[in-house]
Design a protein around this motif. Structure first.
Motif, PDB file in Angstrom:
ATOM      1  N   UNK A  63     -14.604   1.528  40.183  1.00 43.48           N
ATOM      2  CA  UNK A  63     -14.868   1.504  41.620  1.00 43.48           C
ATOM      3  C   UNK A  63     -13.711   0.791  42.315  1.00 43.48           C
ATOM      4  N   UNK A  64     -13.017   1.487  43.200  1.00 45.71           N
ATOM      5  CA  UNK A  64     -11.940   0.882  43.981  1.00 45.71           C
ATOM      6  C   UNK A  64     -12.532   0.308  45.262  1.00 45.71           C
ATOM      7  N   UNK A  65     -12.328  -0.987  45.504  1.00 45.30           N
ATOM      8  CA  UNK A  65     -13.015  -1.675  46.601  1.00 45.30           C
ATOM      9  C   UNK A  65     -12.170  -1.697  47.874  1.00 45.30           C
ATOM     10  N   UNK A  66     -11.059  -2.431  47.870  1.00 44.10           N
ATOM     11  CA  UNK A  66     -10.099  -2.514  48.983  1.00 44.10           C
ATOM     12  C   UNK A  66     -10.755  -2.675  50.354  1.00 44.10           C
ATOM     13  N   UNK A  67     -10.992  -3.884  50.769  1.00 45.77           N
ATOM     14  CA  UNK A  67     -11.517  -4.214  52.101  1.00 45.77           C
ATOM     15  C   UNK A  67     -12.913  -3.647  52.370  1.00 45.77           C
ATOM     16  N   UNK A  68     -13.699  -3.362  51.351  1.00 46.64           N
ATOM     17  CA  UNK A  68     -15.046  -2.828  51.560  1.00 46.64           C
ATOM     18  C   UNK A  68     -16.003  -3.924  52.012  1.00 46.64           C
ATOM     19  N   UNK A  69     -16.971  -3.550  52.847  1.00 44.07           N
ATOM     20  CA  UNK A  69     -18.081  -4.441  53.185  1.00 44.07           C
ATOM     21  C   UNK A  69     -19.105  -4.387  52.056  1.00 44.07           C
ATOM     22  N   UNK A  70     -20.106  -5.256  52.111  1.00 45.27           N
ATOM     23  CA  UNK A  70     -21.161  -5.225  51.095  1.00 45.27           C
ATOM     24  C   UNK A  70     -21.840  -3.866  51.066  1.00 45.27           C
ATOM     25  N   UNK A  71     -22.110  -3.314  52.243  1.00 45.09           N
ATOM     26  CA  UNK A  71     -22.758  -2.006  52.340  1.00 45.09           C
ATOM     27  C   UNK A  71     -21.896  -0.923  51.702  1.00 45.09           C
ATOM     28  N   UNK A  72     -20.605  -0.957  51.987  1.00 48.11           N
ATOM     29  CA  UNK A  72     -19.697   0.055  51.433  1.00 48.11           C
ATOM     30  C   UNK A  72     -19.567  -0.092  49.922  1.00 48.11           C
TER      31      UNK A  72
ATOM     32  N   UNK B 126     -19.962  -1.226  31.754  1.00 47.27           N
ATOM     33  CA  UNK B 126     -18.858  -2.005  32.300  1.00 47.27           C
ATOM     34  C   UNK B 126     -18.524  -1.485  33.689  1.00 47.27           C
ATOM     35  N   UNK B 127     -18.449  -2.414  34.649  1.00 46.16           N
ATOM     36  CA  UNK B 127     -18.009  -2.086  36.002  1.00 46.16           C
ATOM     37  C   UNK B 127     -16.600  -2.628  36.186  1.00 46.16           C
ATOM     38  N   UNK B 128     -15.663  -1.759  36.490  1.00 44.44           N
ATOM     39  CA  UNK B 128     -14.312  -2.180  36.828  1.00 44.44           C
ATOM     40  C   UNK B 128     -14.178  -2.105  38.337  1.00 44.44           C
ATOM     41  N   UNK B 129     -14.080  -3.258  38.992  1.00 48.91           N
ATOM     42  CA  UNK B 129     -13.984  -3.335  40.447  1.00 48.91           C
ATOM     43  C   UNK B 129     -12.530  -3.606  40.804  1.00 48.91           C
ATOM     44  N   UNK B 130     -11.838  -2.563  41.205  1.00 50.21           N
ATOM     45  CA  UNK B 130     -10.392  -2.642  41.396  1.00 50.21           C
ATOM     46  C   UNK B 130     -10.017  -2.998  42.831  1.00 50.21           C
ATOM     47  N   UNK B 131      -8.998  -3.846  42.968  1.00 51.09           N
ATOM     48  CA  UNK B 131      -8.407  -4.210  44.260  1.00 51.09           C
ATOM     49  C   UNK B 131      -9.406  -4.951  45.164  1.00 51.09           C
ATOM     50  N   UNK B 132      -9.960  -6.025  44.638  1.00 50.90           N
ATOM     51  CA  UNK B 132     -10.918  -6.836  45.395  1.00 50.90           C
ATOM     52  C   UNK B 132     -10.165  -7.858  46.252  1.00 50.90           C
ATOM     53  N   UNK B 133     -10.415  -7.850  47.548  1.00 50.11           N
ATOM     54  CA  UNK B 133      -9.717  -8.749  48.472  1.00 50.11           C
ATOM     55  C   UNK B 133     -10.556  -9.959  48.869  1.00 50.11           C
ATOM     56  N   UNK B 134     -11.865  -9.873  48.678  1.00 50.42           N
ATOM     57  CA  UNK B 134     -12.744 -10.993  48.989  1.00 50.42           C
ATOM     58  C   UNK B 134     -13.892 -10.997  47.998  1.00 50.42           C
ATOM     59  N   UNK B 135     -14.507 -12.171  47.836  1.00 50.13           N
ATOM     60  CA  UNK B 135     -15.580 -12.247  46.848  1.00 50.13           C
ATOM     61  C   UNK B 135     -16.883 -11.703  47.431  1.00 50.13           C
ATOM     62  N   UNK B 136     -17.775 -11.236  46.533  1.00 48.66           N
ATOM     63  CA  UNK B 136     -19.095 -10.733  46.911  1.00 48.66           C
ATOM     64  C   UNK B 136     -20.137 -11.410  46.035  1.00 48.66           C
ATOM     65  N   UNK B 137     -21.215 -11.968  46.617  1.00 44.90           N
ATOM     66  CA  UNK B 137     -22.328 -12.454  45.791  1.00 44.90           C
ATOM     67  C   UNK B 137     -22.953 -11.261  45.058  1.00 44.90           C
ATOM     68  N   UNK B 138     -22.941 -11.287  43.744  1.00 48.68           N
ATOM     69  CA  UNK B 138     -23.389 -10.133  42.969  1.00 48.68           C
ATOM     70  C   UNK B 138     -24.846  -9.773  43.237  1.00 48.68           C
ATOM     71  N   UNK B 139     -25.696 -10.791  43.449  1.00 45.83           N
ATOM     72  CA  UNK B 139     -27.103 -10.505  43.698  1.00 45.83           C
ATOM     73  C   UNK B 139     -27.298  -9.798  45.039  1.00 45.83           C
ATOM     74  N   UNK B 140     -26.442 -10.101  46.024  1.00 47.66           N
ATOM     75  CA  UNK B 140     -26.557  -9.424  47.322  1.00 47.66           C
ATOM     76  C   UNK B 140     -26.096  -7.971  47.233  1.00 47.66           C
TER      77      UNK B 140
END
Length: 219
Positions: A96-105, A142-156
């Motif tokens: 999963x490529x993240x790059x500036x995603x919101x929690x919803x995205x 396994x989840x590969x979260x690519x290009x993360x720019x900010x942290x996310x609470x996993x439970x949220x």
């Protein structure tokens, strides 16, 4: 009245999904990613380190960080492909490529990767619960979260925290993101040494001999 009750019962039975409401696309989950031929050799030690961490049941979150363009994503693409070839460590590997995603995205992207549709659910907590329930049923993954720019609470987000059935690898430019994501193992990727960088450059360039003198100086 009896006929209506019978119809209601029939509709209720049709609405049950004992295996979860999932449209799993195995072809996407098992699709190798294209990587340069020399990458495995050049980043061999990094790949070996990540592989050892994946084998460790005590390690559930891995962070890979370094400056932009240093090779974090390419390293993980190689690890991703090796896992698909072996098919011994995880039931599924999701990229999963993240790059500036919101929690919803981010929820939508992970849901799409595992074949779950969250578009009709607007409540963030219910979305997280649905996604967590789905991921918990998949088995070891396994989840590969690519290009993360900010942290996310996993439970949220809806990523299960209990046990080690769900491992996570993030790539990011920030050591702080790795720490705030509570990564148990963190790998810093440094720029390639000049000789290896030049070799990789020539590999991607192709016909170096045909370059004009001015271009050769720039190269």
């Amino acid at each position: 009245m009896g006929r209506i009750s019978g119809e209601i019962e029939e509709l209720m039975q049709q609405g049950k999904f004992p295996n979860g409401l999932v449209l799993s696309d195995v072809r996407n989950a098992r699709l190798p990613l294209l990587t340069p031929k020399l990458i495995k050799q050049m980043f061999e030690q990094h790949i070996k380190t990540i592989w050892e961490w994946l084998l460790d049941d005590k390690v559930c979150r891995i962070g890979v960080y370094g400056m932009g363009g240093v090779g974090k994503t390419t390293i993980m693409m190689q690890v991703h492909n090796m896992l698909l070839e072996g098919q011994i460590m995880f039931r599924d590997v999701y990229w999963v490529t993240i790059t500036h995603s919101s929690t919803n995205e981010l929820q939508n992207k992970i849901a799409k990767a595992v074949g779950l549709d969250l578009r009709n659910e607007e409540d963030c907590r219910r979305r997280a619960a649905t996604l967590s329930n789905m991921l918990s049923k998949i088995g070891k993954k396994l989840l590969i979260l690519d290009d993360m720019w900010q942290h996310f609470p996993l439970d949220e987000v809806g990523i299960p925290l209990a046990g080690n059935s769900c491992k996570i690898i993030i790539t990011t430019r920030s050591l702080d993101v790795c720490r705030r994501m509570s990564c148990q193992q963190i790998l810093k990727v440094e720029p390639l040494p000049e000789r290896e960088a030049w070799t990789l450059f020539l590999e991607n360039l192709g016909n170096y001999e045909g370059l004009p003198m001015e271009s050769m100086k720039i190269a």
